[in-house]
Design a protein around this motif. Sequence first.
Motif, PDB file in Angstrom:
ATOM      1  N   VAL A  76       6.610   1.418  16.420  1.00 54.51           N
ATOM      2  CA  VAL A  76       6.200   1.874  15.083  1.00 54.51           C
ATOM      3  C   VAL A  76       4.728   2.274  15.110  1.00 54.51           C
ATOM      4  CG1 VAL A  76       5.622   0.989  12.784  1.00 54.51           C
ATOM      5  CG2 VAL A  76       7.904   0.605  13.729  1.00 54.51           C
ATOM      6  N   ASP A  92      -0.066   4.301  10.604  1.00 59.29           N
ATOM      7  CA  ASP A  92      -1.542   4.305  10.560  1.00 59.29           C
ATOM      8  C   ASP A  92      -2.097   5.433  11.424  1.00 59.29           C
ATOM      9  OD1 ASP A  92      -1.640   2.258   8.795  1.00 59.29           O
ATOM     10  OD2 ASP A  92      -2.747   0.862  10.058  1.00 59.29           O
ATOM     11  N   PHE A 121       0.870  -1.182   0.000  1.00 55.61           N
ATOM     12  CA  PHE A 121       0.000   0.000   0.000  1.00 55.61           C
ATOM     13  C   PHE A 121       0.908   1.234   0.000  1.00 55.61           C
ATOM     14  CE2 PHE A 121      -2.618   3.170   2.365  1.00 55.61           C
ATOM     15  CZ  PHE A 121      -3.642   3.268   1.441  1.00 55.61           C
ATOM     16  N   SER A 153       5.281  -1.119   3.162  1.00 57.19           N
ATOM     17  CA  SER A 153       5.479  -2.446   3.781  1.00 57.19           C
ATOM     18  C   SER A 153       5.109  -3.538   2.793  1.00 57.19           C
ATOM     19  CB  SER A 153       4.618  -2.581   5.037  1.00 57.19           C
ATOM     20  OG  SER A 153       5.021  -1.615   5.964  1.00 57.19           O
ATOM     21  N   GLU A 213      -0.640  11.809  18.007  1.00 57.64           N
ATOM     22  CA  GLU A 213      -1.083  13.203  18.098  1.00 57.64           C
ATOM     23  C   GLU A 213      -2.213  13.496  17.120  1.00 57.64           C
ATOM     24  OE1 GLU A 213       1.963  12.181  17.644  1.00 57.64           O
ATOM     25  OE2 GLU A 213       3.242  12.989  19.235  1.00 57.64           O
ATOM     26  N   ALA A 237       4.616  15.735   4.919  1.00 56.12           N
ATOM     27  CA  ALA A 237       4.089  15.152   6.168  1.00 56.12           C
ATOM     28  C   ALA A 237       2.874  14.317   5.801  1.00 56.12           C
ATOM     29  CB  ALA A 237       3.712  16.266   7.145  1.00 56.12           C
TER      30      ALA A 237
HETATM   31  C1  LIG Z   1       7.501   0.287   9.826  1.00 55.01           C
HETATM   32  C2  LIG Z   1       6.563   1.202   9.112  1.00 55.01           C
HETATM   33  C3  LIG Z   1       5.660   0.674   8.207  1.00 55.01           C
HETATM   34  C4  LIG Z   1       4.832   1.532   7.469  1.00 55.01           C
HETATM   35  N1  LIG Z   1       4.027   0.995   6.484  1.00 55.01           N
HETATM   36  C5  LIG Z   1       3.399   1.833   5.634  1.00 55.01           C
HETATM   37  C6  LIG Z   1       2.748   1.328   4.464  1.00 55.01           C
HETATM   38  O1  LIG Z   1       2.710   0.099   4.230  1.00 55.01           O
HETATM   39  N2  LIG Z   1       2.225   2.201   3.569  1.00 55.01           N
HETATM   40  C7  LIG Z   1       2.253   3.549   3.796  1.00 55.01           C
HETATM   41  O2  LIG Z   1       1.747   4.296   2.959  1.00 55.01           O
HETATM   42  N3  LIG Z   1       2.854   4.056   4.899  1.00 55.01           N
HETATM   43  C8  LIG Z   1       3.435   3.238   5.801  1.00 55.01           C
HETATM   44  N4  LIG Z   1       4.094   3.763   6.901  1.00 55.01           N
HETATM   45  C9  LIG Z   1       4.170   5.195   7.078  1.00 55.01           C
HETATM   46  C10 LIG Z   1       3.414   5.746   8.274  1.00 55.01           C
HETATM   47  O3  LIG Z   1       2.037   5.526   8.160  1.00 55.01           O
HETATM   48  C11 LIG Z   1       3.795   7.218   8.377  1.00 55.01           C
HETATM   49  O4  LIG Z   1       5.142   7.267   8.799  1.00 55.01           O
HETATM   50  C12 LIG Z   1       2.896   7.985   9.302  1.00 55.01           C
HETATM   51  O5  LIG Z   1       1.622   8.161   8.729  1.00 55.01           O
HETATM   52  C13 LIG Z   1       3.453   9.368   9.624  1.00 55.01           C
HETATM   53  O6  LIG Z   1       3.728  10.082   8.450  1.00 55.01           O
HETATM   54  P1  LIG Z   1       5.178  10.773   8.284  1.00 55.01           P
HETATM   55  O7  LIG Z   1       6.203   9.749   8.518  1.00 55.01           O
HETATM   56  O8  LIG Z   1       5.186  11.499   6.991  1.00 55.01           O
HETATM   57  O9  LIG Z   1       5.274  11.768   9.497  1.00 55.01           O
HETATM   58  P2  LIG Z   1       4.738  13.280   9.564  1.00 55.01           P
HETATM   59  O10 LIG Z   1       3.402  13.383   8.906  1.00 55.01           O
HETATM   60  O11 LIG Z   1       5.817  14.173   9.131  1.00 55.01           O
HETATM   61  O12 LIG Z   1       4.506  13.439  11.112  1.00 55.01           O
HETATM   62  C14 LIG Z   1       5.632  13.413  12.025  1.00 55.01           C
HETATM   63  C15 LIG Z   1       5.160  13.672  13.419  1.00 55.01           C
HETATM   64  O13 LIG Z   1       4.583  14.970  13.507  1.00 55.01           O
HETATM   65  C16 LIG Z   1       3.701  14.999  14.589  1.00 55.01           C
HETATM   66  N5  LIG Z   1       2.391  15.535  14.158  1.00 55.01           N
HETATM   67  C17 LIG Z   1       1.790  15.391  12.945  1.00 55.01           C
HETATM   68  N6  LIG Z   1       0.575  15.959  12.954  1.00 55.01           N
HETATM   69  C18 LIG Z   1       0.385  16.468  14.197  1.00 55.01           C
HETATM   70  C19 LIG Z   1      -0.679  17.145  14.863  1.00 55.01           C
HETATM   71  N7  LIG Z   1      -1.864  17.379  14.233  1.00 55.01           N
HETATM   72  N8  LIG Z   1      -0.507  17.527  16.148  1.00 55.01           N
HETATM   73  C20 LIG Z   1       0.667  17.277  16.795  1.00 55.01           C
HETATM   74  N9  LIG Z   1       1.696  16.619  16.237  1.00 55.01           N
HETATM   75  C21 LIG Z   1       1.551  16.213  14.966  1.00 55.01           C
HETATM   76  C22 LIG Z   1       3.527  13.565  15.082  1.00 55.01           C
HETATM   77  O14 LIG Z   1       4.326  13.364  16.227  1.00 55.01           O
HETATM   78  C23 LIG Z   1       4.073  12.754  13.922  1.00 55.01           C
HETATM   79  O15 LIG Z   1       4.591  11.477  14.322  1.00 55.01           O
HETATM   80  C24 LIG Z   1       4.887   2.925   7.701  1.00 55.01           C
HETATM   81  C25 LIG Z   1       5.767   3.444   8.651  1.00 55.01           C
HETATM   82  C26 LIG Z   1       6.613   2.617   9.341  1.00 55.01           C
HETATM   83  C27 LIG Z   1       7.597   3.215  10.309  1.00 55.01           C
END
Ligand SMILES: Cc1cc2nc3c(=O)[nH]c(=O)nc-3n(C[C@H](O)[C@H](O)[C@H](O)COP(=O)(O)OP(=O)(O)OC[C@H]3O[C@@H](n4cnc5c(N)ncnc54)[C@H](O)[C@@H]3O)c2cc1C
Length: 406
Positions: free
Chosen positions: A379, A384, A136, A172, A388, A144
């Motif tokens: 993680v 998902d 996915f 993943s 926050e 972000a």
């Molecule tokens: C092992 C693993 C497997 C994954 N598998 C998949 C997958 O199969 N497919 C897929 O598409 N994605 C996958 N992901 C991605 C995961 O869903 C994202 O990392 C997650 O949605 C966060 O997005 P980002 O990394 O861009 O962080 P960002 O959107 O940059 O956010 C970083 C941090 O900002 C803070 N933040 C954000 N919004 C707010 C708010 N409103 N208020 C306060 N703080 C806030 C939170 O602390 C957040 O953790 C996976 C991630 C990992 C680590």
Amino acid sequence: MNFDYTERIIELQKKLTSFFEEYILPIEGEVNAFLYNPDNRWKPWPGMEDLKEKAKTAGLWNLFLPKSYGDLSPGLSNLEYAPLAEIMGRILWSSEIFNCNAPDTGNMEVLAKYGSPEQQKQWLNPLMEGTIRSAFLMTEPQVASSDATNIETTITPEGDDYLINGTKWWSSGGMNPACKIAIVMGKTDPKAPRHQQQSMILVPMDNPGVKVTRPLSVFGFNDSPEGHAEIELENVRVPKENLILGEGRGFEIAQGRLGPGRIHHCMRLIGMAQRSLELMSRRATERSTFGKTFKDYSSIRQEIAQSQCEIEQARLLTLSAADKMDKLGNKASKDLIAMIKIVAPNMALKVIDRAIQIRGGMGVGPDTPLAHFYAAARVLRLADGPDEVHMYQLGKSVIRKHSGNH
Ligand SMILES: Cc1cc2nc3c(=O)[nH]c(=O)nc-3n(C[C@H](O)[C@H](O)[C@H](O)COP(=O)(O)OP(=O)(O)OC[C@H]3O[C@@H](n4cnc5c(N)ncnc54)[C@H](O)[C@@H]3O)c2cc1C
């Protein structure tokens, strides 16, 4: 609310537990040694297919899908699936044996709910049979992605095709050689209203424009053979029939996909925490310091008692969310899903951490599942939907509900 297990579930629980005892627990060490060996990266453990056949024959197959799908799924409710997913959570690689592993489960739900008959025939059937795997692709490195409206990948109509360009990461399952299909989220119309710009489209992994650029490890764990991939989509051309549901419906599909996916993670987290509690309780009877067995130290009893309270609280909240999803649907249950998605990973982290502490050096090494559990649970505080973001939405909903009250 009545959380008594039905006879069918008690029967399935017994069957699943016996399956674990007969086929899975005796080989846990052997499979772990294979999967953690760097020489075996992206290779499946050779006995996997045989175990999948056994699970299928035993009727322990596709238990996750809340509606029956021919002979391939028993059509359990979320409430019925919860105790079974909890059992699978006890061993990280076990869900695939029952075709109940993420992200395939979420992708199958999408195709079962929103796929056209042709899409179902080509991709859902082999996924439900367990002969192929999927990924996915939503998250992107440059934005972000916890706010899905930020996604920048473009899905541009061109004649009878769509042309797709963008970079994805944390996909993943993307390293698995059996991964044949990806559901990609991108924008078909960047000028449309904010929640109607995105669409989801099926992209075969062997399309010449799909380039897996690198695997991403999690605290050093590769999670082989599925892995987590960074993927470049460069002029990927697919026919228009590959679009799921219609242009601008991507956000709607994402919401439909993530609700069940989130609660499944929580069910497995309860299983991880429960097993950690058992590992720490056993150790408490085995070791002594300063003339006392661990079990006789009140600090250790408190850690164990506290863990039991927290696991049971999270278990009941999970069942409550599952029950509401069954009765009123995923949308009406969004607050409870947010609550458990915040509570379960944090609960599991606390319990696993206590188990690591009581196990001493062994707790962080390769001889218990605790270190990998810790990485997997950590993680889920951000995947998902980060804590926050769930709190942001839940807080808004609670304030709205009570804003007229004094
Ligand atoms: C092992 C693993 C497997 C994954 N598998 C998949 C997958 O199969 N497919 C897929 O598409 N994605 C996958 N992901 C991605 C995961 O869903 C994202 O990392 C997650 O949605 C966060 O997005 P980002 O990394 O861009 O962080 P960002 O959107 O940059 O956010 C970083 C941090 O900002 C803070 N933040 C954000 N919004 C707010 C708010 N409103 N208020 C306060 N703080 C806030 C939170 O602390 C957040 O953790 C996976 C991630 C990992 C680590």
